[in-house]
Scaffold this motif. Structure first.
Motif, short mmCIF file in Angstrom:
data_model
loop_
_atom_site.label_atom_id
_atom_site.label_comp_id
_atom_site.label_asym_id
_atom_site.label_seq_id
_atom_site.Cartn_x
_atom_site.Cartn_y
_atom_site.Cartn_z
N THR A 91 0.84 -1.20 0.00
CA THR A 91 0.00 0.00 0.00
C THR A 91 0.88 1.25 0.00
N LEU A 93 0.40 5.29 0.31
CA LEU A 93 -0.56 6.32 0.69
C LEU A 93 -0.02 7.68 0.25
N ALA A 124 -4.86 6.41 7.83
CA ALA A 124 -5.15 5.40 8.85
C ALA A 124 -6.34 4.54 8.44
N VAL A 127 -5.17 1.94 5.85
CA VAL A 127 -4.36 0.92 6.54
C VAL A 127 -5.25 -0.03 7.32
N ASP A 128 -6.25 0.52 8.00
CA ASP A 128 -7.15 -0.32 8.79
C ASP A 128 -7.86 -1.35 7.93
N LEU A 131 -5.01 -4.16 6.68
CA LEU A 131 -4.25 -4.93 7.67
C LEU A 131 -4.72 -6.38 7.84
N VAL A 142 3.65 -1.02 3.96
CA VAL A 142 2.88 0.23 3.89
C VAL A 142 3.88 1.38 3.78
N LEU A 144 3.97 5.38 3.74
CA LEU A 144 3.24 6.60 4.01
C LEU A 144 4.05 7.76 3.43
N LEU A 175 2.70 0.94 13.67
CA LEU A 175 2.55 -0.24 12.82
C LEU A 175 3.74 -1.18 12.98
N GLU A 179 3.01 -4.67 14.40
CA GLU A 179 2.71 -5.58 13.30
C GLU A 179 3.94 -6.21 12.66
N ALA A 186 6.28 -0.86 7.85
CA ALA A 186 5.81 0.47 7.44
C ALA A 186 6.99 1.42 7.33
#
Length: 259
Positions: A91, A93, A124, A127-128, A131, A142, A144, A175, A179, A186
């Protein structure tokens, strides 16, 4: 409207803000490496142009107009990607917003809230949604796309912009702390001045000579793909990129007016 070029091979990358600038450049660069790229953004015509460039690069895309600040839009986009291609494991962003009115003396709280919604809360939200699929896959990256002003305070970047971009660092750190054990990494990516249409949001739009000294969207795309292509045991927590300055001290970067 949703359109796609069907193919079920290659990792799935979701790029927000894919209609221009760094989001577009990243989408095209990723396509060249075999990623299936889901393109989202507010402007359908701009996304269609990015999809054309992805196809010219030999890639596959799925296009869906989406307002990243609208949870129903984001959920629908994610459901479409999931149903068509499967889980998103990469991802980027890239959606962002700023205003020429950047100081306490001239800003409005409503515009402040809009900027924070776009730069922070929308990130956010995406991402939510991705995940759970990343956790199931045991793999996810991820990126950003923040700003130099999200790494080091830049007084002219704007109250709302600086606050929202700085907060992306905490988003990335949380994150990674929570995670990494699930294979998810991230990166808080902080570019300095980049020559894109985003510059039109500055109080004074830079001229041609200033733009020549800036980074390009393709420079940022290469950095994003460096993060994406790093081995799974490597977490690039933060990456700061600035243009070299020909007319100043070596290694020094202007921080005025970023964003």
């Amino acid at each position: 409207m949703t359109r796609s070029t069907e193919d079920t091979s290659g990792p799935v990358m979701w790029v927000t803000g894919a209609g221009s600038g760094m989001g577009r450049a990243t989408s095209v660069a990723a396509a060249r490496l075999g990623y299936r790229v889901a393109l989202t953004g507010r402007r359908a015509d701009a996304l269609d142009r990015t999809a054309e460039l992805v196809a010219e690069a030999g890639g596959r895309s799925l296009v869906q107009a989406m307002d990243a600040t609208d949870d129903d839009d984001v959920r629908a986009a994610h459901d479409t990607i999931l149903g068509r291609w499967g889980p998103v494991t990469r991802t980027v962003l890239s959606a962002g917003l700023n205003t020429p009115y950047r100081y306490w003396r001239d800003q409005s709280v409503s515009t402040f809230a809009e900027i924070v919604q776009t730069n922070l809360i929308a990130a956010a939200r995406v991402v939510d949604h991705v995940l759970p699929g990343m956790r199931d896959a045991g793999d996810g990256v991820v990126v950003l796309i923040s700003s130099y002003s999200g790494w080091r305070f830049s007084p002219d970047a704007g109250v709302a912009y600086s606050a929202s971009k700085t907060a992306l660092a905490s988003l990335a750190e949380s994150l990674n702390a929570q995670e990494n054990a699930n294979g998810i990494r991230a990166c808080h990516l902080c570019p300095g001045d980049v020559d894109t249409e985003f510059l039109t949001m500055r109080p004074t739009v830079p001229g041609t000579s200033d733009r020549r000294e800036m980074l390009s969207a393709d420079d940022i795309a290469r950095a994003v793909l460096f993060v994406m292509e790093s081995p799974s045991h490597v977490c690039i927590n933060e990456l700061v990129i600035s243009p070299t300055k020909k007319n100043g001290p070596a290694g020094r970067t202007s921080t005025g007016g970023l964003g």
